[in-house]
Design an enzyme around this catalytic site. Structure first.
Site, PDB file in Angstrom:
ATOM      1  N   SER A  93      35.291  37.496  42.223  1.00  0.00           N
ATOM      2  CA  SER A  93      35.926  36.201  42.483  1.00  0.00           C
ATOM      3  C   SER A  93      34.958  35.401  43.355  1.00  0.00           C
ATOM      4  CB  SER A  93      37.228  36.439  43.268  1.00  0.00           C
ATOM      5  OG  SER A  93      37.706  35.248  43.842  1.00  0.00           O
ATOM      6  N   TYR A 144      42.353  40.989  49.541  1.00  0.00           N
ATOM      7  CA  TYR A 144      41.728  40.490  48.313  1.00  0.00           C
ATOM      8  C   TYR A 144      40.255  40.178  48.571  1.00  0.00           C
ATOM      9  CZ  TYR A 144      41.356  37.701  43.978  1.00  0.00           C
ATOM     10  OH  TYR A 144      40.991  37.202  42.750  1.00  0.00           O
TER      11      TYR A 144
END
Ligand code: NAD
Length: 260
Positions: free
Chosen positions: A142, A155
């Protein structure tokens, strides 16, 4: 056809980005295992590929379970004879400020993103090394593999961690022609992101429209969401490439949000 007759396993491919990658791989000639803990959804994606003339199977796989990962990879090899490409994509999002983050939810996040990447890599490397024809391992990281945002501690931690795992796999895999990469998307409008919009609005005390404009897309060059097709194109490029030229690197696909 950039992936003619290659066998690919894509985790989390019943939905969103993984589904898009699986469809793109099939269009490029790959035989694809749609691996997901949502077997019904995985079977539906596999059927849609078969209906379009491609080859695909649905595979039940919770990526946090070593047993399910190993049996899912075995099922793929039994069906298609080999495995050439792994896309470790399965993921979820849970948001809280660090000082309130429940420990069990922290552990769940790291298990899905990091244990899942490790277990699927380990199971596929065994076959790739044995086959003697190299392979490609792609981690879906990401922009949060490169930078941080509020509320996303596990995350961001896990997505940064994938860069480290990728670099080790690139070094160890080189002797066997196995390459490793991280693809780092910006915000893509999938169920994972749709769930976050109201959650972030509530946590930050702003409107959902402002979450999209001021948080998600503020730093892009064009105010656009990254698309599933943008991410799939990067995976086709890396999965279909024949040499170690790009190994160990991450490719950011974010409409200019992150240019690192
Ligand atoms: P999604 O919710 O649409 O799909 C995720 C899929 O993963 C689902 O099919 C779900 O069943 C599956 N899954 C969840 N936990 C699993 C487990 N333990 N084992 C097996 N399958 C499991 O999400 P998405 O947006 O397509 O996200 C896919 C990946 O892309 C994730 O790793 C996510 O972090 C990453 N990503 C997404 C975005 C975005 O904006 N959507 C941006 C950057 C990175």
């Amino acid at each position: 056809m950039l992936m003619q007759d290659k066998v690919a396993i894509v985790t989390g491919a019943a939905s969103g980005i993984g589904r898009g990658i699986a469809l793109a791989f099939a269009r490029e000639g790959a035989k694809v295992a749609i691996a997901d803990m949502n077997l019904e959804g995985a079977e539906a994606v596999a059927k849609s590929i078969r209906d379009d003339g491609g080859q695909a199977i649905g595979v039940a796989m919770n990526v946090t379970s070593e047993e399910e990962v190993n049996s899912g990879v075995e099922k793929t090899v039994n069906e298609f004879g080999r495995v050439d490409v792994l896309v470790s994509n399965a993921g979820v999002q849970i948001v809280h400020p660090v000082h309130e983050f429940p420990f069990d939810q922290w552990k769940t996040m790291l298990a899905i993103h990091l244990d899942g990447a490790f277990l699927t890599t380990k199971a596929c490397l065994k076959h790739m090394y044995g086959q003697g024809q190299g392979g490609s391992i792609i981690y879906i990281g990401s922009v949060h593999s490169k930078m941080a945002s509020l509320l996303k501690a596990p995350y961001v931690t896990a997505k940064h961690g994938l860069i480290g795992l990728c670099r080790v796999v690139a070094k160890e895999g080189a002797a066997h022609g196995v390459r490793a990469n991280v693809v780092c998307p910006g915000f893509v409008r999938t169920p994972l992101v749709d769930k976050q919009i109201p959650e972030q609005a509530r946590e930050l005390g702003i409107t959902e429209e402002d979450v999209i404009k001021k948080i998600m897309l503020n730093e892009t060059v064009d105010g656009e969401f990254t698309t599933v097709e943008d991410v799939a194109a990067a995976c086709v490029f890396l999965g279909g490439h024949a040499t170690n030229a790009f190994t160990g690197q991450s490719l950011i696909v974010s409409h200019g949000w992150c240019m690192e």
